[in-house]
Design an enzyme around this catalytic site. Structure first.
Site, PDB file in Angstrom:
ATOM      1  N   TYR A   1      -1.730  -1.264  10.457  1.00  0.00           N
ATOM      2  CA  TYR A   1      -1.737  -1.392   8.996  1.00  0.00           C
ATOM      3  C   TYR A   1      -0.441  -0.843   8.410  1.00  0.00           C
ATOM      4  O   TYR A   1       0.202  -1.480   7.566  1.00  0.00           O
ATOM      5  CB  TYR A   1      -2.953  -0.632   8.461  1.00  0.00           C
ATOM      6  CG  TYR A   1      -3.248  -0.813   6.994  1.00  0.00           C
ATOM      7  CD1 TYR A   1      -4.013  -1.891   6.543  1.00  0.00           C
ATOM      8  CD2 TYR A   1      -2.796   0.108   6.052  1.00  0.00           C
ATOM      9  CE1 TYR A   1      -4.309  -2.045   5.195  1.00  0.00           C
ATOM     10  CE2 TYR A   1      -3.085  -0.045   4.705  1.00  0.00           C
ATOM     11  CZ  TYR A   1      -3.848  -1.117   4.280  1.00  0.00           C
ATOM     12  OH  TYR A   1      -4.138  -1.267   2.943  1.00  0.00           O
TER      13      TYR A   1
ATOM     14  N   SER B   1       0.871  -1.179   0.000  1.00  0.00           N
ATOM     15  CA  SER B   1       0.000   0.000   0.000  1.00  0.00           C
ATOM     16  C   SER B   1       0.905   1.224   0.000  1.00  0.00           C
ATOM     17  O   SER B   1       2.094   1.121   0.343  1.00  0.00           O
ATOM     18  CB  SER B   1      -0.846  -0.016   1.289  1.00  0.00           C
ATOM     19  OG  SER B   1      -1.449   1.249   1.509  1.00  0.00           O
TER      20      SER B   1
HETATM   21  P1  NAD Z   1     -11.465  -6.141   0.428  1.00  0.00           P
HETATM   22  O1  NAD Z   1     -11.968  -5.980   1.818  1.00  0.00           O
HETATM   23  O2  NAD Z   1     -12.342  -5.817  -0.723  1.00  0.00           O
HETATM   24  O3  NAD Z   1     -10.927  -7.627   0.222  1.00  0.00           O
HETATM   25  C1  NAD Z   1     -10.148  -8.265   1.188  1.00  0.00           C
HETATM   26  C2  NAD Z   1     -10.108  -9.739   0.865  1.00  0.00           C
HETATM   27  O4  NAD Z   1      -9.341 -10.389   1.891  1.00  0.00           O
HETATM   28  C3  NAD Z   1     -11.481 -10.402   0.877  1.00  0.00           C
HETATM   29  O5  NAD Z   1     -11.528 -11.400  -0.107  1.00  0.00           O
HETATM   30  C4  NAD Z   1     -11.564 -11.031   2.276  1.00  0.00           C
HETATM   31  O6  NAD Z   1     -12.441 -12.139   2.343  1.00  0.00           O
HETATM   32  C5  NAD Z   1     -10.122 -11.455   2.426  1.00  0.00           C
HETATM   33  N1  NAD Z   1      -9.733 -11.683   3.814  1.00  0.00           N
HETATM   34  C6  NAD Z   1      -9.867 -10.843   4.880  1.00  0.00           C
HETATM   35  N2  NAD Z   1      -9.401 -11.459   5.985  1.00  0.00           N
HETATM   36  C7  NAD Z   1      -8.971 -12.691   5.610  1.00  0.00           C
HETATM   37  C8  NAD Z   1      -8.402 -13.789   6.286  1.00  0.00           C
HETATM   38  N3  NAD Z   1      -8.166 -13.756   7.613  1.00  0.00           N
HETATM   39  N4  NAD Z   1      -8.089 -14.895   5.577  1.00  0.00           N
HETATM   40  C9  NAD Z   1      -8.342 -14.973   4.250  1.00  0.00           C
HETATM   41  N5  NAD Z   1      -8.883 -13.957   3.541  1.00  0.00           N
HETATM   42  C10 NAD Z   1      -9.195 -12.836   4.228  1.00  0.00           C
HETATM   43  O7  NAD Z   1     -10.105  -5.296   0.415  1.00  0.00           O
HETATM   44  P2  NAD Z   1      -9.249  -4.677  -0.793  1.00  0.00           P
HETATM   45  O8  NAD Z   1      -9.402  -3.213  -0.711  1.00  0.00           O
HETATM   46  O9  NAD Z   1      -9.501  -5.391  -2.055  1.00  0.00           O
HETATM   47  O10 NAD Z   1      -7.774  -4.987  -0.261  1.00  0.00           O
HETATM   48  C11 NAD Z   1      -6.951  -5.982  -0.811  1.00  0.00           C
HETATM   49  C12 NAD Z   1      -5.513  -5.678  -0.423  1.00  0.00           C
HETATM   50  O11 NAD Z   1      -5.120  -4.434  -0.988  1.00  0.00           O
HETATM   51  C13 NAD Z   1      -5.284  -5.561   1.074  1.00  0.00           C
HETATM   52  O12 NAD Z   1      -4.049  -6.147   1.417  1.00  0.00           O
HETATM   53  C14 NAD Z   1      -5.258  -4.072   1.291  1.00  0.00           C
HETATM   54  O13 NAD Z   1      -4.518  -3.719   2.428  1.00  0.00           O
HETATM   55  C15 NAD Z   1      -4.597  -3.609   0.018  1.00  0.00           C
HETATM   56  N6  NAD Z   1      -4.838  -2.212  -0.304  1.00  0.00           N
HETATM   57  C16 NAD Z   1      -6.101  -1.733  -0.498  1.00  0.00           C
HETATM   58  C17 NAD Z   1      -6.282  -0.400  -0.812  1.00  0.00           C
HETATM   59  C18 NAD Z   1      -7.631   0.209  -1.063  1.00  0.00           C
HETATM   60  O14 NAD Z   1      -7.725   1.435  -1.197  1.00  0.00           O
HETATM   61  N7  NAD Z   1      -8.690  -0.580  -1.160  1.00  0.00           N
HETATM   62  C19 NAD Z   1      -5.178   0.455  -0.890  1.00  0.00           C
HETATM   63  C20 NAD Z   1      -3.921  -0.065  -0.682  1.00  0.00           C
HETATM   64  C21 NAD Z   1      -3.760  -1.398  -0.390  1.00  0.00           C
END
Ligand code: NAD
Length: 261
Positions: free
Chosen positions: A156, A143
């Site tokens: 985080y 991130s």
């Molecule tokens: P999201 O909440 O849409 O998806 C998260 C996924 O992780 C889901 O499929 C959920 O079921 C799964 N998950 C959560 N806990 C889990 C566990 N204990 N075991 C197995 N699966 C688990 O989130 P997202 O925004 O798509 O985020 C995905 C990644 O991208 C994350 O690592 C997040 O930190 C990173 N990220 C997101 C953003 C953003 O703006 N959305 C920005 C930077 C980084």
């Protein structure tokens, strides 16, 4: 259909791929012909259908990424299903927002386990077979918070900085092989993880969702646009392509200018 595509015959395991960015990446890798192992909570059949529509085989394992024994079971399952794991995308992640002194200890432990330690476990389990085949890709969804901090996000930010550190060390340890290890660092992407923060912002500021989004982006992301899961999927595809063979240990921001400030 799958036979002539760039990733035909390869298997990609994408953690946390039932939603958001992970699902976007899984669909893009599948579109290049990779068979996919999905993982994550919630509805599985919808994501499975979206990936299968790319004309590849799809398997699913519901490992909780905070639990090393379940991660071991998932990696063994992927090998049993497809024979190997060529591409690992460490994407599962959770967020919790509170100041350090108010941060619940169990939330700290869960965020470190899911956002950081899980990538150590999948990596240590996948690398021996990647070395044996002299090809592999490990892509860690870090991130902008792996590069800079924001108040209220101690666990985080610590986990994502750690994930970039793990990326660099793993890239160095594989530098003379056909395995690359890299991190992707998105800014704001409008997924369920961020929708919760939009909703909280709307409630705290007493504004509607559109205004909450404008304020959220306005604080940090100069482009005033969300990055999309599809754009991140295309970057993952590039990292898996021959053009990515010597891209090693990068923390590649896709953040609308967030970290350029
Ligand atoms: P999201 O909440 O849409 O998806 C998260 C996924 O992780 C889901 O499929 C959920 O079921 C799964 N998950 C959560 N806990 C889990 C566990 N204990 N075991 C197995 N699966 C688990 O989130 P997202 O925004 O798509 O985020 C995905 C990644 O991208 C994350 O690592 C997040 O930190 C990173 N990220 C997101 C953003 C953003 O703006 N959305 C920005 C930077 C980084």
């Amino acid at each position: 259909m799958a036979e002539n595509r760039m990733l035909s015959g390869k298997t990609a395991l994408v953690t946390g791929s039932t939603s958001g960015i992970g699902l976007g990446i899984a669909i893009k890798l599948a579109a290049q012909g990779a068979n996919i192992v999905l993982n994550g909570f919630g509805d599985v059949e919808g994501p499975r259908a979206l990936v299968a529509a790319q004309g590849v085989k799809v398997a699913y394992h519901g490992a909780d990424m905070s639990k090393p024994a379940e991660i071991e079971a998932m990696m063994a399952y992927a090998v049993a299903e497809f024979g190997c794991v060529d591409i690992v995308v460490n994407n599962a992640g959770v967020q919790h927002v509170a100041s350090v002194e108010d941060f619940p200890v169990e939330k700290w432990d869960a965020i470190l386990a899911i956002n950081l330690s899980s990538a150590f476990h999948t990596g240590r389990l996948a690398l021996p077979a990647m070395r044996a085949r002299n090809w592999g890709r490990i892509i860690n969804l870090a991130s902008v918070h792996g590069l800079v901090g924001s108040a209220q996000k101690s666990a985080y930010v610590a986990a994502k900085h750690g994930l970039i550190g793990l990326t660099k060390v793993s890239a160095l340890e594989t530098a003379t092989t056909g395995i690359t290890v890299n991190a992707i660092c998105p800014g704001w992407v409008l997924t369920p993880l961020v929708q919760k923060q939009v909703d909280a912002r709307a409630q705290n500021d007493g504004v509607d969702a559109a205004e909450a989004i404008r304020r959220l982006l306005g604080e940090k992301q100069p482009s005033m646009q969300f990055t999309t899961p599809e754009q991140l999927g295309d970057l993952a595809v590039f990292m898996c392509s021959p053009a990515g063979d010597n891209v090693r240990g990068v923390a590649w921001n896709v953040d609308g200018g967030w970290t350029a400030q």
